[in-house]
Scaffold this motif. Structure first.
Motif: not given
Length: 274
Positions: A20-29, A95-101
């Motif tokens: 959704d046009q936002n940068d997400f970084i892999c926490l697992t990595d 919580t219907q959070a969107i900051g984590l995927v």
């Protein structure tokens, strides 16, 4: 440009994706840099932390109108208890959070919005966070440069279409063969080349046998802006039925005038550095 990229931080590959046009970084990595065998355990331990939940809750309240504050309060009250556990999927679902995927599978993992990912990286290692920010910024600068170049090339392509349409409608009789037609297009392209660069495409190739592409591929931003303007202007001259030699003189005078202005314009100079 791909929505999935990879950066290397202290010999660890970190995936970055656009959602959704936002940068997400892999926490697992990121977690693998500290615990390569059980990275998910590190993420769950981080989520158990009360400060982490406060951070996630505030971020969601700022960015997510659908965030469930009632469920969040329930989760927050349990933080710190020995029996309290929380997975990324539980947090997202409750919580219907969107900051984590969080996605399962070979190419899955837990991703976080960059704001949150940097905080997780700091919790893992302050050194790792600083290097992560540095490499992430390097990635964004490279994307910005590519985007700037794409915009400039698209501008030239759009004006080139206007120009070739004018040539086709006004200079090419319907009885010409395709080969003859291409000669007319090439002639008009070289008219612009002469007006701006002072040489034809063939002359440039003869002078630069080691380079791929054409002289327009090596043009700077001021030249590309000027070229786009000349293509539009030449299309107008063609529709007025001006002869080619007269158009060349007018275009060359325009190119000289515009290049003086463009090379002195601070905003153009700044764009040229992207």
């Amino acid at each position: 440009m791909s929505n999935n990229k990879t950066i290397e931080v202290l010999s660890t590959e970190i995936k970055v994706k656009t959602i959704d046009q936002n940068d997400f970084i892999c926490l697992t990595d990121i977690a693998k840099s500290k615990n390569p065998d059980h990275p998910d355990d590190l993420i769950r331990n981080w989520l158990r932390n009360r400060n982490t939940l406060e951070l996630l809750g505030i971020w969601e309240q700022l960015h997510n109108p659908d965030f469930n504050p009632v469920e969040f309060d329930g989760v927050r009250k349990q933080a710190g208890l020995n029996s309290f556990t929380l997975t990324p999927k539980q947090w997202i679902t409750s919580t219907q959070a969107i900051g984590l995927v969080s996605k399962a599978g070979r190419y899955g993992g837990t991703y976080a919005h960059k704001d949150i990912a940097f905080e997780f990286a700091s919790w893992v290692s302050v050194e790792f966070k600083l290097y992560l920010i540095k490499e992430f910024q390097r990635l964004k600068e490279a994307e910005h440069q590519q985007l700037g170049w794409d915009v400039r090339r698209q501008l030239t392509k759009i004006n080139y279409r206007i120009h070739t349409d004018a040539v086709k409608e006004n200079l090419i009789p319907p009885t010409l063969t395709p080969q003859q037609t291409s000669l007319v297009f090439a002639s008009e392209a070289d008219l612009l080349n002469m007006a701006l660069f002072g040489k034809t495409a063939k002359q440039w190739r003869d002078e630069n046998p080691e380079k791929d592409g054409n002289m327009r591929d090596y043009a700077n931003v001021s030249q590309l802006v000027c070229l786009a303007n000349l293509e539009t202007l030449n299309a107008h001259f063609i529709q007025q039925a001006l002869p080619q030699d007269e158009r060349l003189t007018l275009l060359n005078n325009t190119a000289i005038q515009q290049m003086h202005l463009l090379t002195e314009d601070s905003s153009i100079k700044k764009l040229g550095k992207t």
